[in-house]
Every structure is written in structure tokens, then in C-alpha cells.
Scaffold this motif. Structure first.
Motif, PDB file in Angstrom:
ATOM      1  N   ASP A 198       0.831  -1.192   0.000  1.00 42.49           N
ATOM      2  CA  ASP A 198       0.000   0.000   0.000  1.00 42.49           C
ATOM      3  C   ASP A 198       0.878   1.259   0.000  1.00 42.49           C
ATOM      4  N   VAL A 199       0.649   2.182   0.905  1.00 44.92           N
ATOM      5  CA  VAL A 199       1.412   3.429   0.911  1.00 44.92           C
ATOM      6  C   VAL A 199       2.865   3.225   1.325  1.00 44.92           C
ATOM      7  N   TYR A 200       3.201   2.032   1.822  1.00 44.39           N
ATOM      8  CA  TYR A 200       4.564   1.706   2.234  1.00 44.39           C
ATOM      9  C   TYR A 200       5.289   0.856   1.190  1.00 44.39           C
ATOM     10  N   ARG A 201       4.773   0.800  -0.022  1.00 47.36           N
ATOM     11  CA  ARG A 201       5.319  -0.109  -1.041  1.00 47.36           C
ATOM     12  C   ARG A 201       6.733   0.246  -1.486  1.00 47.36           C
ATOM     13  N   HIS A 202       7.249   1.391  -1.127  1.00 48.70           N
ATOM     14  CA  HIS A 202       8.630   1.785  -1.437  1.00 48.70           C
ATOM     15  C   HIS A 202       9.596   1.373  -0.310  1.00 48.70           C
ATOM     16  N   THR A 203       9.047   0.688   0.694  1.00 45.14           N
ATOM     17  CA  THR A 203       9.781   0.342   1.903  1.00 45.14           C
ATOM     18  C   THR A 203       9.894  -1.169   2.048  1.00 45.14           C
ATOM     19  N   ALA A 204      10.986  -1.623   2.635  1.00 46.50           N
ATOM     20  CA  ALA A 204      11.139  -3.046   2.958  1.00 46.50           C
ATOM     21  C   ALA A 204      11.672  -3.165   4.378  1.00 46.50           C
ATOM     22  N   GLU A 205      11.258  -4.240   5.048  1.00 46.90           N
ATOM     23  CA  GLU A 205      11.780  -4.557   6.372  1.00 46.90           C
ATOM     24  C   GLU A 205      12.902  -5.567   6.216  1.00 46.90           C
ATOM     25  N   ILE A 206      14.035  -5.295   6.839  1.00 51.96           N
ATOM     26  CA  ILE A 206      15.159  -6.219   6.799  1.00 51.96           C
ATOM     27  C   ILE A 206      15.120  -7.099   8.047  1.00 51.96           C
ATOM     28  N   GLY A 207      15.429  -8.363   7.852  1.00 47.78           N
ATOM     29  CA  GLY A 207      15.524  -9.305   8.954  1.00 47.78           C
ATOM     30  C   GLY A 207      16.689 -10.245   8.697  1.00 47.78           C
ATOM     31  N   TYR A 208      17.274 -10.778   9.756  1.00 43.29           N
ATOM     32  CA  TYR A 208      18.458 -11.613   9.564  1.00 43.29           C
ATOM     33  C   TYR A 208      18.785 -12.379  10.833  1.00 43.29           C
ATOM     34  N   TRP A 209      19.526 -13.442  10.637  1.00 45.18           N
ATOM     35  CA  TRP A 209      20.149 -14.153  11.756  1.00 45.18           C
ATOM     36  C   TRP A 209      21.430 -14.806  11.247  1.00 45.18           C
ATOM     37  N   LEU A 210      22.343 -15.017  12.154  1.00 40.94           N
ATOM     38  CA  LEU A 210      23.644 -15.590  11.828  1.00 40.94           C
ATOM     39  C   LEU A 210      23.970 -16.656  12.859  1.00 40.94           C
ATOM     40  N   GLY A 211      24.468 -17.800  12.392  1.00 41.25           N
ATOM     41  CA  GLY A 211      24.858 -18.863  13.306  1.00 41.25           C
ATOM     42  C   GLY A 211      25.955 -18.399  14.249  1.00 41.25           C
ATOM     43  N   GLU A 212      25.889 -18.853  15.484  1.00 43.40           N
ATOM     44  CA  GLU A 212      26.815 -18.387  16.517  1.00 43.40           C
ATOM     45  C   GLU A 212      28.291 -18.573  16.170  1.00 43.40           C
ATOM     46  N   PRO A 213      28.714 -19.640  15.468  1.00 47.18           N
ATOM     47  CA  PRO A 213      30.137 -19.748  15.128  1.00 47.18           C
ATOM     48  C   PRO A 213      30.638 -18.608  14.226  1.00 47.18           C
ATOM     49  N   PHE A 214      29.719 -17.838  13.652  1.00 44.24           N
ATOM     50  CA  PHE A 214      30.086 -16.777  12.715  1.00 44.24           C
ATOM     51  C   PHE A 214      29.947 -15.378  13.312  1.00 44.24           C
ATOM     52  N   TRP A 215      29.609 -15.283  14.577  1.00 41.97           N
ATOM     53  CA  TRP A 215      29.428 -13.983  15.219  1.00 41.97           C
ATOM     54  C   TRP A 215      30.766 -13.256  15.387  1.00 41.97           C
ATOM     55  N   HIS A 216      30.696 -11.935  15.398  1.00 46.78           N
ATOM     56  CA  HIS A 216      31.813 -11.033  15.715  1.00 46.78           C
ATOM     57  C   HIS A 216      32.949 -11.107  14.694  1.00 46.78           C
ATOM     58  N   LYS A 217      32.593 -11.332  13.431  1.00 46.37           N
ATOM     59  CA  LYS A 217      33.594 -11.380  12.359  1.00 46.37           C
ATOM     60  C   LYS A 217      33.288 -10.375  11.256  1.00 46.37           C
ATOM     61  N   GLY A 218      32.268  -9.543  11.443  1.00 49.96           N
ATOM     62  CA  GLY A 218      31.884  -8.573  10.420  1.00 49.96           C
ATOM     63  C   GLY A 218      31.026  -9.161   9.312  1.00 49.96           C
TER      64      GLY A 218
END
Length: 176
Positions: free
Chosen positions: A87-107
Motif C-alpha cells: 500500500d502506501v509503504y510499497r517503497h519500503t522493505a523490512e530487513i531481517g536476519y540471523w547468523l549462526g553463533e560460530p560466525f558472530w563477531h567477524k563482520g
């Protein structure tokens, strides 16, 4: 709105379409209470292989908008998605994500966010990307801020997670 080719970035990070072959690695990484703690309750915990198969199938149908596997050094590391609004927000997207714990804190997540935002702004009509971050998830907020996201507001006591109320911080990035 899928990314049809692999997008490669710095730090050996790449994004590609989720594949049925990702289900085992996805379920092993996602079955972690530390990951579920930072996501909406629709993300199951415990997280089974069947949950991964279901999610991958829906992603491949386009149910989650742009939904990509995050790879680090050619290894499945997590998932990132952009869900276009309507609708009026059609130019917008929501970002979502997750990363496995062995890959945390590496950028890795910082780079994955950069890649998917760059793709969305250059290849789609999206001009605004936003994220809601639970107040205690400072690493998620930091990855967004490193990508130029700006804190737009705080919904006080908006999140009920594990029978406790938390604020939700809203960050957004605009196409320049």
C-alpha cells in the motif's frame, strides 16, 4: 524479487538463493536459544530440520520477499531477507536476519546487510529499508549503524519476549 546470482562482498561473504541442500546446516545453526532470543516468536525454538525445509520452500516461492542464504568462506552461515511492504509503504522493505553463533563477531552480518541493501537500492523500487531491534540486541544495532542506518524511534515496552517487556528500536536507511 529474488537475487538470481550470487552477490559477493568483502570478508569472503556472499549471498545466494536458499537451496534445499541448506536445510541441514540451517537447522543446526538455527537451533540455538541465543538466536531465537533476538527474533520474533514466529521463529521456532527448538528449530528442526523440518522447520528449515518449510522455510526454504516458502522462500523459494517468494513468500519472504528477497530471502538469501549468507555464506562465509563458502559455508552456510545464516539468512537475510528484505520483506517489501504494501500500500502506501510499497517503497519500503523490512530487513531481517540471523547468523549462526560460530560466525558472530567477524563482520559477516555487517557485510551481508551492506550487500542486500545495495542490491535492493540498485535493482528494485525500494527507497527505504527499516529494522526493528530488541533493545538488548546491541550487536544487531551496531551492524545496522555501520551500514548507515539511523535510529528513528523507540517503541517503549513493545516487545514481550520470554514473559518480559522490552523496548524496540527502529532503524532506517534511505536510498541516497
Amino acid at each position: 524479487m529474488d537475487i538470481n546470482t550470487i552477490i559477493e562482498g568483502a570478508h569472503s561473504v556472499s549471498l545466494r538463493n536458499l537451496q534445499p541442500a541448506d536445510a541441514t546446516a540451517m537447522s543446526e545453526l538455527a537451533n540455538n536459544p541465543a538466536i531465537a532470543r533476538n527474533l520474533r516468536n514466529v521463529f521456532p525454538y527448538p528449530y528442526s530440520r523440518e522447520d528449515a525445509v518449510f522455510y526454504i520452500g516458502k522462500a523459494r516461492e517468494g513468500a519472504w520477499g528477497i530471502c538469501q542464504a549468507i555464506h562465509y568462506q563458502d559455508t552456510f552461515a545464516g539468512v537475510i531477507s528484505l520483506l517489501p511492504q504494501e500500500d502506501v509503504y510499497r517503497h519500503t522493505a523490512e530487513i531481517g536476519y540471523w547468523l549462526g553463533e560460530p560466525f558472530w563477531h567477524k563482520g559477516i552480518m555487517t557485510e551481508a546487510i551492506r550487500l542486500v541493501c545495495r542490491h535492493a537500492f540498485s535493482q528494485t523500487g525500494i527507497i527505504r529499508i527499516y529494522a526493528g531491534v530488541f533493545s538488548y540486541n546491541r550487536y544487531s544495532a551496531a551492524a545496522l549503524i555501520k551500514n548507515g542506518f539511523v535510529l528513528e524511534g523507540i517503541k517503549r515496552k513493545a516487545v514481550l519476549k520470554y514473559n518480559e517487556l522490552f523496548d524496540e528500536h527502529f532503524y532506517a536507511l534511505l536510498k541516497s
